[in-house]
Every structure is written in C-alpha cells, then in structure tokens.
Scaffold this motif. Structure first.
Motif, PDB file in Angstrom:
ATOM      1  N   MET A   1       2.561  36.324  10.210  1.00  0.00           N
ATOM      2  CA  MET A   1       3.137  35.454  11.219  1.00  0.00           C
ATOM      3  C   MET A   1       4.586  35.836  11.445  1.00  0.00           C
ATOM      4  O   MET A   1       5.318  36.071  10.524  1.00  0.00           O
ATOM      5  N   ALA A   2       4.993  35.885  12.692  1.00  0.00           N
ATOM      6  CA  ALA A   2       6.348  36.324  12.998  1.00  0.00           C
ATOM      7  C   ALA A   2       7.355  35.301  12.532  1.00  0.00           C
ATOM      8  O   ALA A   2       7.107  34.098  12.502  1.00  0.00           O
ATOM      9  N   LEU A   3       8.570  35.796  12.192  1.00  0.00           N
ATOM     10  CA  LEU A   3       9.638  34.908  11.724  1.00  0.00           C
ATOM     11  C   LEU A   3      10.006  33.891  12.788  1.00  0.00           C
ATOM     12  O   LEU A   3      10.244  32.725  12.486  1.00  0.00           O
ATOM     13  N   GLU A   4      10.040  34.318  14.078  1.00  0.00           N
ATOM     14  CA  GLU A   4      10.437  33.381  15.130  1.00  0.00           C
ATOM     15  C   GLU A   4       9.512  32.168  15.149  1.00  0.00           C
ATOM     16  O   GLU A   4       9.956  31.034  15.302  1.00  0.00           O
TER      17      GLU A   4
ATOM     18  N   SER B   1      16.820  50.993  15.366  1.00  0.00           N
ATOM     19  CA  SER B   1      16.770  50.145  16.564  1.00  0.00           C
ATOM     20  C   SER B   1      17.650  50.685  17.688  1.00  0.00           C
ATOM     21  O   SER B   1      17.462  50.329  18.855  1.00  0.00           O
ATOM     22  N   ASP B   2      18.604  51.561  17.344  1.00  0.00           N
ATOM     23  CA  ASP B   2      19.461  52.167  18.363  1.00  0.00           C
ATOM     24  C   ASP B   2      18.811  53.383  19.006  1.00  0.00           C
ATOM     25  O   ASP B   2      19.400  54.001  19.905  1.00  0.00           O
TER      26      ASP B   2
ATOM     27  N   PRO C   1       9.328  38.251   6.172  1.00  0.00           N
ATOM     28  CA  PRO C   1       9.196  38.256   7.624  1.00  0.00           C
ATOM     29  C   PRO C   1      10.503  38.464   8.392  1.00  0.00           C
ATOM     30  O   PRO C   1      10.585  38.121   9.565  1.00  0.00           O
ATOM     31  N   SER C   2      11.541  38.967   7.756  1.00  0.00           N
ATOM     32  CA  SER C   2      12.811  39.141   8.453  1.00  0.00           C
ATOM     33  C   SER C   2      12.655  40.083   9.643  1.00  0.00           C
ATOM     34  O   SER C   2      12.104  41.180   9.516  1.00  0.00           O
ATOM     35  N   PRO C   3      13.171  39.702  10.819  1.00  0.00           N
ATOM     36  CA  PRO C   3      13.102  40.583  11.983  1.00  0.00           C
ATOM     37  C   PRO C   3      14.050  41.770  11.866  1.00  0.00           C
ATOM     38  O   PRO C   3      14.012  42.682  12.693  1.00  0.00           O
ATOM     39  N   GLU C   4      14.899  41.765  10.834  1.00  0.00           N
ATOM     40  CA  GLU C   4      15.830  42.870  10.636  1.00  0.00           C
ATOM     41  C   GLU C   4      15.147  44.085   9.984  1.00  0.00           C
ATOM     42  O   GLU C   4      15.740  45.156   9.896  1.00  0.00           O
ATOM     43  N   ARG C   5      13.924  43.921   9.538  1.00  0.00           N
ATOM     44  CA  ARG C   5      13.246  44.988   8.805  1.00  0.00           C
ATOM     45  C   ARG C   5      12.841  46.144   9.731  1.00  0.00           C
ATOM     46  O   ARG C   5      12.810  46.004  10.960  1.00  0.00           O
ATOM     47  N   PHE C   6      12.500  47.283   9.109  1.00  0.00           N
ATOM     48  CA  PHE C   6      11.855  48.391   9.811  1.00  0.00           C
ATOM     49  C   PHE C   6      10.454  48.530   9.215  1.00  0.00           C
ATOM     50  O   PHE C   6      10.282  48.430   7.994  1.00  0.00           O
TER      51      PHE C   6
ATOM     52  N   TYR D   1       8.500  45.664  18.566  1.00  0.00           N
ATOM     53  CA  TYR D   1       7.420  44.692  18.756  1.00  0.00           C
ATOM     54  C   TYR D   1       7.873  43.361  18.195  1.00  0.00           C
ATOM     55  O   TYR D   1       8.160  43.248  17.006  1.00  0.00           O
ATOM     56  N   ASP D   2       7.989  42.363  19.061  1.00  0.00           N
ATOM     57  CA  ASP D   2       8.485  41.046  18.652  1.00  0.00           C
ATOM     58  C   ASP D   2       9.824  41.151  17.927  1.00  0.00           C
ATOM     59  O   ASP D   2      10.075  40.446  16.949  1.00  0.00           O
ATOM     60  N   GLY D   3      10.675  42.061  18.392  1.00  0.00           N
ATOM     61  CA  GLY D   3      12.003  42.204  17.822  1.00  0.00           C
ATOM     62  C   GLY D   3      12.091  43.060  16.578  1.00  0.00           C
ATOM     63  O   GLY D   3      13.179  43.268  16.045  1.00  0.00           O
ATOM     64  N   VAL D   4      10.946  43.556  16.090  1.00  0.00           N
ATOM     65  CA  VAL D   4      10.913  44.382  14.880  1.00  0.00           C
ATOM     66  C   VAL D   4      10.805  45.852  15.279  1.00  0.00           C
ATOM     67  O   VAL D   4       9.967  46.220  16.115  1.00  0.00           O
TER      68      VAL D   4
END
Length: 231
Positions: free
Chosen positions: A1-4, A149-150, A181-186, A213-216
C-alpha cells in the motif's frame, strides 16, 4: 500500500480523534463540572502559543487527561492556527506508528511546518536520507539511488544500500536507501521472479530506464541475474 494512502487514512482517523477530544469538554469563561478554579483562571490568561505548547506536552504524556480535553477545546474555539498545528501533529504521530519513521521532507505535502518541527523534536522524522550512511562513490561509477529521481526518462546504472527485499506473487521488489513505504526510496522491480535473500545493507546495482510510479523512483529489471551485489 502506498505511503500517501496509508498516511491519508491515519490522518483522517487521528484528526477525528482530536476533534473528539475537543468535544469532550468546553473551554469557556463559565466554570464547568470537573474543571477546578485554577485551571479555569489559567484558561483566560494564557496565549495561543502557550496553549499549543501545553497541549502538545500533555499529548506526549497522557492523551486521556481532562486538562488536555479542555486545552484542545480552547485551541479549537480561540486559536485556529495553533489548533491546526496540534491536529496535524497528533495525526502525524499516529501515522508514524502505522507507516514508520521517514524523512521530515516527506511530510511537507501533508502537514504544516510547525507540526513537522514537533515531529522532529520527537525523533519521529529525520532530516537525513534515512539510510544511516552516505557512500562517497558507488561501484564502477554507478548513479546513486538518491540521485535517480533527477534522471527520470534516461537509462542508468543505479546503486544503493539494500533496505529490504520483498518477494510477492507478482515479482520481487528491492528497496534501496530508504525502506518501504517511504516515497523517498528507490526500487528495483523484477516481475515474475523470486529473488534469493540478499543481506540488508549490501550495495546492489542494476541498469535500466528510470521512471516514477506514485512518486517512487523505479527501474524494472529483466531477471535476478541482472542484479549486481557488492560486499
């Protein structure tokens, strides 16, 4: 499940809880049952910032106290900005219990800065990348997981410290730098394969097209054999 989604659900529940606290007892100039004269006199003299400070201190020790109920009610009625800070803080504490500690930066889209500062005081968010270590360079000049992400839309060889390996019915997910579930992960994804256990903390690398995908930030790998593992 996404963090958001997880944070959103817990935020709603926790805010409802805070609103329920406010409804437990009024906080006006008329003395109420169960509220002593000293507390009542104090309610008429303290500032909004003092009320917020006191409510936060009480919430850190005893969420069921009558005094906390009264001070939350006072914030709700008299101090809308401070009340917003308090409800943001309470909701984020509850969300951290469900989703785990993540970076303070990841909270900016959900709660106000003052509430993030309170989380930071509690050690419930971090200003680092969550990895607990910083690599000076990656094997054979790989791109760091926190830089990927860059470079969305390009093909790169990405490296980073493994935080978790999750095998599912759909495939394997390797989370680098910061854990799910941190969105900061790769995340490396290998659809349709099982990946043998890899020691957490080892550096892993892989090559592919970077996308979000969903910020990840993610790369899909073709097979487990494409994973590079470095001691």
């Amino acid at each position: 499940m996404a963090l958001e989604y997880r944070i959103g659900c817990v935020l709603l529940a926790a805010v409802a809880c805070a609103l329920g606290l406010a409804g437990c007892a009024g906080y006006s100039s008329t003395p109420q049952s169960g509220v002593n004269d000293a507390d009542q006199a104090r309610s008429n003299t303290v500032s909004c910032s003092q009320l917020l400070e006191s409510a936060v201190a009480l919430s850190r020790s005893d969420l069921s106290s009558n005094q906390l109920n009264n001070e939350v009610a006072a914030l709700s009625e008299q101090c809308s900005r401070e009340y917003g800070v308090f409800t943001d803080y309470v909701s984020s504490v509850a969300s951290t219990e469900a989703a785990g500690v993540t970076t303070c930066r990841s909270w900016t889209q959900y709660i106000v800065d003052d509430a993030i500062a309170l989380l930071r005081e509690d050690g419930l968010c971090t200003d680092g990348d969550g990895s607990g270590e910083v690599a000076a360079s990656w094997p054979d000049g790989g791109l760091g997981w926190d830089e990927a992400s860059d470079h969305v839309g390009t093909t790169q060889r990405v490296c980073g410290p493994l935080r978790s390996l999750r095998n599912t019915e759909d495939g394997a997910f390797l989370n680098l730098g910061v854990d799910y579930p941190s969105p900061e992960r790769f995340t490396f994804i290998i659809w349709g394969y099982y990946v043998d256990p890899i020691e957490v903390g080892l550096t892993v690398c892989g090559s592919g097209s970077i996308y979000l995908y969903d910020g990840v930030t993610q790369i899909e790998l073709s097979s487990p054999e494409t994973i590079e593992i470095w001691q």
